[in-house]
Write an enzyme that holds these catalytic residues in place. Structure first.
Site, PDB file in Angstrom:
ATOM      1  N   GLU A  67       0.801  -1.239   0.000  1.00 30.54           N
ATOM      2  CA  GLU A  67       0.000   0.000   0.000  1.00 30.54           C
ATOM      3  C   GLU A  67       0.827   1.279   0.000  1.00 30.54           C
ATOM      4  OE1 GLU A  67      -2.928  -0.426   3.139  1.00 30.54           O
ATOM      5  OE2 GLU A  67      -3.498  -2.402   2.423  1.00 30.54           O
ATOM      6  N   ASN A 100       2.030  -5.148  -3.159  1.00 32.90           N
ATOM      7  CA  ASN A 100       0.613  -5.443  -2.881  1.00 32.90           C
ATOM      8  C   ASN A 100      -0.155  -4.151  -2.590  1.00 32.90           C
ATOM      9  OD1 ASN A 100      -1.463  -7.497  -2.207  1.00 32.90           O
ATOM     10  ND2 ASN A 100      -1.263  -6.750  -0.103  1.00 32.90           N
ATOM     11  N   HIS A 108     -10.495  -5.986  -2.404  1.00 33.51           N
ATOM     12  CA  HIS A 108     -11.570  -5.705  -1.447  1.00 33.51           C
ATOM     13  C   HIS A 108     -12.628  -4.939  -2.238  1.00 33.51           C
ATOM     14  CE1 HIS A 108      -9.200  -6.970   1.973  1.00 33.51           C
ATOM     15  NE2 HIS A 108      -8.227  -6.151   1.639  1.00 33.51           N
ATOM     16  N   GLU A 113      -6.327 -10.527  -1.197  1.00 32.17           N
ATOM     17  CA  GLU A 113      -7.142 -10.251   0.003  1.00 32.17           C
ATOM     18  C   GLU A 113      -8.622 -10.203  -0.360  1.00 32.17           C
ATOM     19  OE1 GLU A 113      -5.681  -6.863   2.255  1.00 32.17           O
ATOM     20  OE2 GLU A 113      -3.593  -7.393   1.855  1.00 32.17           O
ATOM     21  N   ASP A 172     -12.378 -10.080  -0.823  1.00 32.81           N
ATOM     22  CA  ASP A 172     -13.685 -10.128  -0.153  1.00 32.81           C
ATOM     23  C   ASP A 172     -14.626  -9.191  -0.899  1.00 32.81           C
ATOM     24  OD1 ASP A 172     -12.682  -7.689   0.909  1.00 32.81           O
ATOM     25  OD2 ASP A 172     -12.431  -8.495   2.933  1.00 32.81           O
TER      26      ASP A 172
HETATM   27  O1  G3I Z   1      -3.134  -6.887  18.710  1.00 32.59           O
HETATM   28  C1  G3I Z   1      -3.801  -5.750  19.252  1.00 32.59           C
HETATM   29  C2  G3I Z   1      -4.144  -5.989  20.679  1.00 32.59           C
HETATM   30  O2  G3I Z   1      -2.956  -6.151  21.416  1.00 32.59           O
HETATM   31  C3  G3I Z   1      -4.971  -4.800  21.181  1.00 32.59           C
HETATM   32  O3  G3I Z   1      -5.371  -5.023  22.502  1.00 32.59           O
HETATM   33  C4  G3I Z   1      -6.193  -4.594  20.312  1.00 32.59           C
HETATM   34  C5  G3I Z   1      -7.024  -3.394  20.754  1.00 32.59           C
HETATM   35  O4  G3I Z   1      -7.477  -2.637  19.650  1.00 32.59           O
HETATM   36  O5  G3I Z   1      -5.784  -4.387  19.003  1.00 32.59           O
HETATM   37  C6  G3I Z   1      -5.055  -5.469  18.449  1.00 32.59           C
HETATM   38  O6  G3I Z   1      -4.628  -5.087  17.201  1.00 32.59           O
HETATM   39  C7  G3I Z   1      -5.602  -5.159  16.181  1.00 32.59           C
HETATM   40  C8  G3I Z   1      -5.043  -6.079  15.106  1.00 32.59           C
HETATM   41  O7  G3I Z   1      -5.894  -6.061  13.993  1.00 32.59           O
HETATM   42  C9  G3I Z   1      -4.897  -7.503  15.598  1.00 32.59           C
HETATM   43  O8  G3I Z   1      -6.131  -8.026  15.950  1.00 32.59           O
HETATM   44  C10 G3I Z   1      -5.829  -3.763  15.649  1.00 32.59           C
HETATM   45  O9  G3I Z   1      -6.489  -2.972  16.592  1.00 32.59           O
HETATM   46  C11 G3I Z   1      -6.634  -3.831  14.376  1.00 32.59           C
HETATM   47  O10 G3I Z   1      -6.660  -2.519  13.781  1.00 32.59           O
HETATM   48  C12 G3I Z   1      -5.992  -4.785  13.390  1.00 32.59           C
HETATM   49  O11 G3I Z   1      -6.769  -4.809  12.222  1.00 32.59           O
HETATM   50  C13 G3I Z   1      -6.151  -5.396  11.109  1.00 32.59           C
HETATM   51  C14 G3I Z   1      -5.889  -4.346  10.038  1.00 32.59           C
HETATM   52  O12 G3I Z   1      -5.331  -4.964   8.896  1.00 32.59           O
HETATM   53  C15 G3I Z   1      -4.932  -3.274  10.527  1.00 32.59           C
HETATM   54  O13 G3I Z   1      -4.747  -2.305   9.544  1.00 32.59           O
HETATM   55  C16 G3I Z   1      -7.084  -6.467  10.562  1.00 32.59           C
HETATM   56  O14 G3I Z   1      -7.179  -7.529  11.509  1.00 32.59           O
HETATM   57  C17 G3I Z   1      -6.551  -7.005   9.242  1.00 32.59           C
HETATM   58  O15 G3I Z   1      -7.530  -7.822   8.659  1.00 32.59           O
HETATM   59  C18 G3I Z   1      -6.250  -5.851   8.298  1.00 32.59           C
HETATM   60  O16 G3I Z   1      -5.695  -6.380   7.121  1.00 32.59           O
HETATM   61  C19 G3I Z   1      -5.379  -5.428   6.098  1.00 32.59           C
HETATM   62  C20 G3I Z   1      -4.141  -5.946   5.383  1.00 32.59           C
HETATM   63  O17 G3I Z   1      -3.099  -6.185   6.294  1.00 32.59           O
HETATM   64  C21 G3I Z   1      -3.696  -4.974   4.311  1.00 32.59           C
HETATM   65  N1  G3I Z   1      -4.791  -4.636   3.400  1.00 32.59           N
HETATM   66  C22 G3I Z   1      -6.030  -4.216   4.027  1.00 32.59           C
HETATM   67  C23 G3I Z   1      -6.490  -5.238   5.064  1.00 32.59           C
HETATM   68  C24 G3I Z   1      -7.825  -4.846   5.647  1.00 32.59           C
HETATM   69  O18 G3I Z   1      -7.745  -3.654   6.382  1.00 32.59           O
END
Ligand code: G3I
Length: 301
Positions: free
Chosen positions: A127, A169, A205, A232, A234
């Site tokens: 990105e 990507n 997406h 990715e 969906d």
């Molecule tokens: O791990 C922490 C945890 O320690 C904390 O207590 C909690 C509280 O908010 O957050 C946890 O982190 C979260 C993380 O996922 C792991 O679960 C983040 O808040 C959350 O923002 C994060 O979201 C991920 C997101 O990327 C971050 O930008 C999504 O799961 C994941 O599906 C998403 O994936 C991205 C790809 O990497 C790149 N392309 C877009 C795609 C969708 O957004």
């Protein structure tokens, strides 16, 4: 084939899912994963904040859990992602200039070296291009270290793991538009100058429809001499969901260098998209019409 993975394999491709490590203790989740998929991507566990929480201190527990599960099931692994403007550890967010550049390249080298020989494809850079009409780079702390940060990352990744396919990507690059054309121009330049790049990931997406030039866009990148992957996938639920999944699948099969498809989650309840219900299995783990349409598209022809 009677499963997504088997049907894709018959066409010389993989069919993967993004998974978080903690769901490997959900038996319904693991049953579907093991039955249907032959590739996985760590949803968060191989990102910079997860793998280098303090500078120079590397932690691979979550990534290893996913990798070991995949290897025990004969699944390949997509590495996601070595460098990205998001999900950086706090210490990196606060860095700039030469110190950040050196830290970023060290990160690429260390993580790609740790996983050397075990990763099918790495998202080396994720990105890095701006949305909208500019076709240019996104502003970020990494971009401010110099426009050559992307090629420096790819060279470091190649040196660390010569066997992994190295991918760029991005999202909103699924059709032919200013953003995808900016990336196209970068890939063309990399190929001309011998910067090591092997593949481009199209996150895909999507809302409820597929861009009409989706296949043509994949093909123009393939024509540059790189593989393309759907990384990715969906698609929001609606009356067109099954048809849209079939369209994406057919597009990949129609492009010889489209080597695989990854969906960003297994059940709708596993999705990052809240109530969009954008995946192939419902919240109870049942196959949706989108699943059947995807499987049928894989098996056609
Ligand atoms: O791990 C922490 C945890 O320690 C904390 O207590 C909690 C509280 O908010 O957050 C946890 O982190 C979260 C993380 O996922 C792991 O679960 C983040 O808040 C959350 O923002 C994060 O979201 C991920 C997101 O990327 C971050 O930008 C999504 O799961 C994941 O599906 C998403 O994936 C991205 C790809 O990497 C790149 N392309 C877009 C795609 C969708 O957004």
């Amino acid at each position: 084939g009677t499963t997504l993975g088997a049907a894709a394999a018959e066409k010389g491709r993989y069919f993967g899912a993004a998974i978080p490590a903690f769901k490997l203790s959900d038996s319904q989740f693991v049953t579907i994963l093991n039955r249907e998929f032959n590739s996985v991507t760590a949803e968060n566990e191989m990102k910079w904040d997860a793998t280098e929480p303090q500078q120079g201190v590397f932690t691979y527990a979550g990534g290893d859990r996913i990798l070991n599960h995949a290897r025990s099931q004969g699944m390949s692994v997509r590495g996601h992602a070595l460098l990205w403007h998001a999900q950086q550890p706090g210490w990196a967010q606060n860095m700039s200039g030469t110190a950040l550049r050196n830290a970023a390249i060290n990160h690429v080298t260390r993580v790609a070296t740790y996983y050397r020989g075990k990763i099918h494809s790495w998202d080396v850079v994720n990105e890095a291009f701006a949305d909208g009409g500019s076709g240019g780079r996104r502003d970020s702390n990494l971009q401010r270290t110099g426009n050559d940060w992307i090629e420096a990352a790819f060279r470091a990744a190649r040196a660390a793991d010569p066997g992994a396919k190295l991918c760029y990507n991005d999202y909103n690059t699924d059709g032919i538009n200013a953003k995808s054309t900016g990336i196209y121009n970068m890939v063309r330049d990399f190929k001309a100058r011998g910067v090591p790049i092997d593949c481009v990931g199209f996150q895909t997406h999507l809302g409820t429809t597929v861009p009409g030039d989706y296949q043509a866009n994949l093909q123009r990148f393939a024509d540059l001499g790189v593989d393309v992957q759907i990384t990715e996938l969906d698609i929001a639920q609606g009356s067109n969901q099954a048809n849209a999944y079939a369209q994406v699948t057919r597009a990949c099969l129609a492009v010889a260098r489209c080597t695989g498809i990854t969906v960003w989650g297994v059940r709708d309840s596993d999705s990052w998209r809240g109530n969009d219900n954008p995946l192939l299995f419902d919240r109870s783990g049942n196959k949706k019409p989108a699943y059947t349409a995807t499987l049928d598209a894989l098996n056609a022809g």
